[in-house]
Design a protein around this motif. Structure first.
Motif, PDB file in Angstrom:
ATOM      1  N   UNK A  37       4.398   6.159  -4.900  1.00 38.87           N
ATOM      2  CA  UNK A  37       4.803   6.229  -6.303  1.00 38.87           C
ATOM      3  C   UNK A  37       3.733   6.880  -7.168  1.00 38.87           C
ATOM      4  N   UNK A  38       2.471   6.598  -6.867  1.00 37.09           N
ATOM      5  CA  UNK A  38       1.391   7.162  -7.678  1.00 37.09           C
ATOM      6  C   UNK A  38       0.979   8.527  -7.178  1.00 37.09           C
ATOM      7  N   UNK A  39       1.568   8.912  -6.043  1.00 37.42           N
ATOM      8  CA  UNK A  39       1.245  10.213  -5.496  1.00 37.42           C
ATOM      9  C   UNK A  39      -0.230  10.351  -5.157  1.00 37.42           C
ATOM     10  N   UNK A  40      -0.868   9.264  -4.799  1.00 43.35           N
ATOM     11  CA  UNK A  40      -2.297   9.363  -4.495  1.00 43.35           C
ATOM     12  C   UNK A  40      -2.518  10.214  -3.256  1.00 43.35           C
ATOM     13  N   UNK A  41      -1.824   9.853  -2.198  1.00 40.14           N
ATOM     14  CA  UNK A  41      -1.957  10.629  -0.984  1.00 40.14           C
ATOM     15  C   UNK A  41      -0.615  10.631  -0.282  1.00 40.14           C
ATOM     16  N   UNK A  42      -0.417  11.585   0.620  1.00 38.52           N
ATOM     17  CA  UNK A  42       0.801  11.593   1.411  1.00 38.52           C
ATOM     18  C   UNK A  42       0.701  10.469   2.438  1.00 38.52           C
ATOM     19  N   UNK A  43       1.748   9.703   2.556  1.00 39.99           N
ATOM     20  CA  UNK A  43       1.735   8.656   3.565  1.00 39.99           C
ATOM     21  C   UNK A  43       2.277   9.248   4.862  1.00 39.99           C
ATOM     22  N   UNK A  44       1.458   9.146   5.902  1.00 39.72           N
ATOM     23  CA  UNK A  44       1.818   9.753   7.172  1.00 39.72           C
ATOM     24  C   UNK A  44       2.465   8.734   8.079  1.00 39.72           C
ATOM     25  N   UNK A  45       1.925   7.535   8.031  1.00 41.27           N
ATOM     26  CA  UNK A  45       2.417   6.513   8.945  1.00 41.27           C
ATOM     27  C   UNK A  45       2.046   5.144   8.409  1.00 41.27           C
TER      28      UNK A  45
ATOM     29  N   UNK B 198      -1.627   5.107   7.249  1.00 41.47           N
ATOM     30  CA  UNK B 198      -2.339   6.348   7.523  1.00 41.47           C
ATOM     31  C   UNK B 198      -1.955   7.359   6.454  1.00 41.47           C
ATOM     32  N   UNK B 199      -2.963   7.791   5.677  1.00 39.60           N
ATOM     33  CA  UNK B 199      -2.636   8.731   4.614  1.00 39.60           C
ATOM     34  C   UNK B 199      -3.443   9.985   4.828  1.00 39.60           C
ATOM     35  N   UNK B 200      -2.952  11.091   4.339  1.00 39.17           N
ATOM     36  CA  UNK B 200      -3.856  12.240   4.283  1.00 39.17           C
ATOM     37  C   UNK B 200      -3.692  12.943   2.965  1.00 39.17           C
TER      38      UNK B 200
ATOM     39  N   UNK C 290       0.838  -1.212   0.000  1.00 42.20           N
ATOM     40  CA  UNK C 290       0.000   0.000   0.000  1.00 42.20           C
ATOM     41  C   UNK C 290       0.869   1.256   0.000  1.00 42.20           C
ATOM     42  N   UNK C 291       1.826   1.275   0.932  1.00 51.39           N
ATOM     43  CA  UNK C 291       2.621   2.490   1.136  1.00 51.39           C
ATOM     44  C   UNK C 291       3.432   2.823  -0.111  1.00 51.39           C
TER      45      UNK C 291
END
Ligand code: ADP
Ligand code: MG
Ligand code: ZN
Length: 516
Positions: free
Chosen positions: A355-363, A377-379, A349-350
């Motif tokens: 790579x696709x820049x879908x969402x920022x990965x926070x954790x 955890x993404x935002x 997932x992370x």
């Protein structure tokens, strides 16, 4: 209390002496004739006045005073918590967050001068045995305030009004003995959502709690801490600002925290050199602090039974087995394999999300939380109201990447992707049925259409999902070393934040850019 006891002693002496004087008056043979009759009368009056005073001030002054007072003192001392933050291992972020509250209590005047409102309620939520009660006690210990413990179930009564009355007296005491901390454990017992045909007594109790929490003002330093395993069950009124407005999730510990917890609980136990705490921490993925405390204790008991002078690794292994069996969880080797699978799933997932820049990965975490065995955890970088077709596709690819990673690495898939599949399918269905993004073209699709053309729609949804799954597999395959690196780091650390993830990405000189 001390004054009363002194008065009581004087009274006893006076009574004895008065009696002697009285005898002497009647049969003057004791040689006390030097004492004048006026002095005698003064003394007698003094004794009577003292007697009346003591009887008036307390209806039973001399029957049980010492027992009562000593019990009260002992009670008060017991209310002072002896737990401090040192006894709470791990949970560093939470302790940091609580530091502010502790400062509020210790220096309340500083805040009051500034006009700041002291927070009233903190709610700890999370799975059982993770240290919620312990944390509350530690806050009391750190602030040297009175700790008033109550369990939600204590307020549940058959008779209307009894629970409410108990709540009232609890808060009365808290206010009298402020600074104090009222801790209501298992608050869901009284705080569940109210509904129309609900139980009158429970509502009254909850209402009383709400009234009390609104009632005390900033002059009194009273903090209410609640704990629950089920935040979702609580009535919204309880969670409103001014009541329990700080919600703190207390989750299962990661490996480092497990190591620290084990250290705390083996501090006073003689350990053999064979015991490697870190290794035990590694083997106990998914267990709570209470389980670990239990393991340390069991190991000690087993060592006593085996007549050993020190606890060796064998006792620990036996203890782990016993605790795990008691929990009806699989044995450590299954646990380890599961951990590996979850690591790759979440790494998938992370990696794709980044790579696709879908969402920022926070954790990224593989510590079980709720139903999920792990989570990313993404935002979103900004609030988005409009999404392009490609962005939706990327979202689906990211969702399916967990399962794809499992298939790629282990050649088998697990039940772990259920939630991902639900979400991915929902997006694909909306693309086809609501956004006109399928091959059916720009047409809104209603219930009637769905009923009659179910097969067509299903094929269309499936086409999107199949395409996305293939994409996910491809991306992961092209970045295999990166996937392994992330997964292995996750295995070791169990949690990773966005920066740590960036570090790993940097090592792999510009991975193939798949963003479109
Ligand atoms: P909860 O209230 O969340 O169900 P408790 O606070 O009652 O859990 O924890 C039960 C026991 O587990 C504690 O008394 C303590 O011995 C142990 N424990 C749990 N978490 C920790 C921790 N972070 N550090 C040290 N001991 C812990
Ligand atoms: Mg508890
Ligand atoms: Zn997943």
């Amino acid at each position: 209390m001390k004054r009363k006891r002194l008065a009581f002693t004087i009274l006893v002496i006076s009574i004895i002496f008065s009696t002697i004087l009285l005898f002497d008056n009647l049969y003057p043979s004791l040689g006390l004739n030097k004492i004048k009759i006026t002095s005698r009368w003064v003394f007698w009056s003094f004794t009577i006045i003292l007697l009346v005073y003591l009887i008036k001030s307390d209806s039973k002054p001399q029957l049980v005073p010492s027992v009562l007072t000593s019990e009260k003192i002992a009670n008060k001392e017991r209310d002072k918590s002896e737990v401090s933050f040192k006894d709470v291992a791990g949970l560093e972020e939470i302790k940091e967050e609580l530091q502010e509250t502790i400062d509020f209590i210790n220096n309340s005047s500083k805040y009051k001068k500034m006009g700041a409102r002291i927070p009233k309620g903190i709610l700890f939520y999370g799975p059982p045995g993770t240290g919620k009660t312990l944390l509350a006690k530690a806050v009391a210990g750190e602030t040297n305030s009175v700790f008033l413990y109550a369990s939600g179930s204590e307020f549940v009564e058959k008779y209307v009004g009894v629970g409410a009355k108990r709540v009232r007296s609890l808060f009365e005491r808290a206010k009298k003995e402020a600074p104090s901390i009222v801790f209501i454990d298992e608050i869901d017992a009284i705080g569940t959502k109210r509904n129309l045909e609900s139980n009158n007594e429970k509502d009254q109790t909850l209402n009383q709690l709400l009234v009390e929490m609104d009632g005390f003002n900033s002059h009194e330093t009273v903090i209410v801490i609640g704990a629950t395993n089920r935040l979702d069950l609580l009535d919204e009124a309880l969670l409103r600002p001014g009541r329990f407005d700080r919600h703190i999730y207390v989750g299962n510990p990661n490996m480092k925290a497990r190591e620290q917890i084990l250290k705390v609980h083996t501090k006073n136990k003689p350990l053999d050199k064979s015991v490697d705490i870190l290794d035990i921490a590694r083997k106990t993925h998914g267990l709570s602090g209470a389980d670990l405390a239990n393991i340390a204790n069991e190991a000690a008991i087993i060592a006593v039974r085996r007549n050993k002078s020190k606890i060796t690794i064998e006792e620990f292994d036996a203890a782990i087995e016993r605790v795990l069996a008691g929990l009806e969880v699989k044995n450590p080797t299954v646990l380890l394999k599961e951990k590996k699978t979850v690591s790759f799933h979440e790494a998938g997932h992370a990696l794709v999300a980044k790579l696709l820049n879908t969402e920022m990965v926070q954790k990224v975490s593989i510590i079980p939380r709720g139903q999920a065995l792990g989570y990313v955890l993404k935002f979103p970088e900004e609030d988005r109201y409009l999404l392009t077709e490609r962005e939706l596709i990327n979202k689906i690819i990211t969702l399916l990447a967990g399962r794809a990673a499992e298939e790629l690495v282990f050649r088998e898939i697990t039940t772990g992707a259920k939630d991902d599949l639900d979400k991915a399918t929902k997006i694909a269905r909306e693309m086809v049925c609501s956004y006109g993004m399928g091959s059916l073209g720009p047409i809104a699709i209603d219930e009637q259409y769905i009923k009659h053309n179910y097969g067509v729609l299903r094929d269309e949804i499936k086409r999107i999902l199949d395409y996305c799954y293939k994409e996910a597999l491809e991306i992961l395959d092209e970045n295999k070393p990166l996937l392994y690196h992330i997964a292995n780091t996750l295995m070791e650390k169990e949690t990773m934040d966005g920066e740590e993830l960036d570090e790993i990405f940097k090592i792999y000189e510009k991975p193939i850019d798949c963003a479109t």
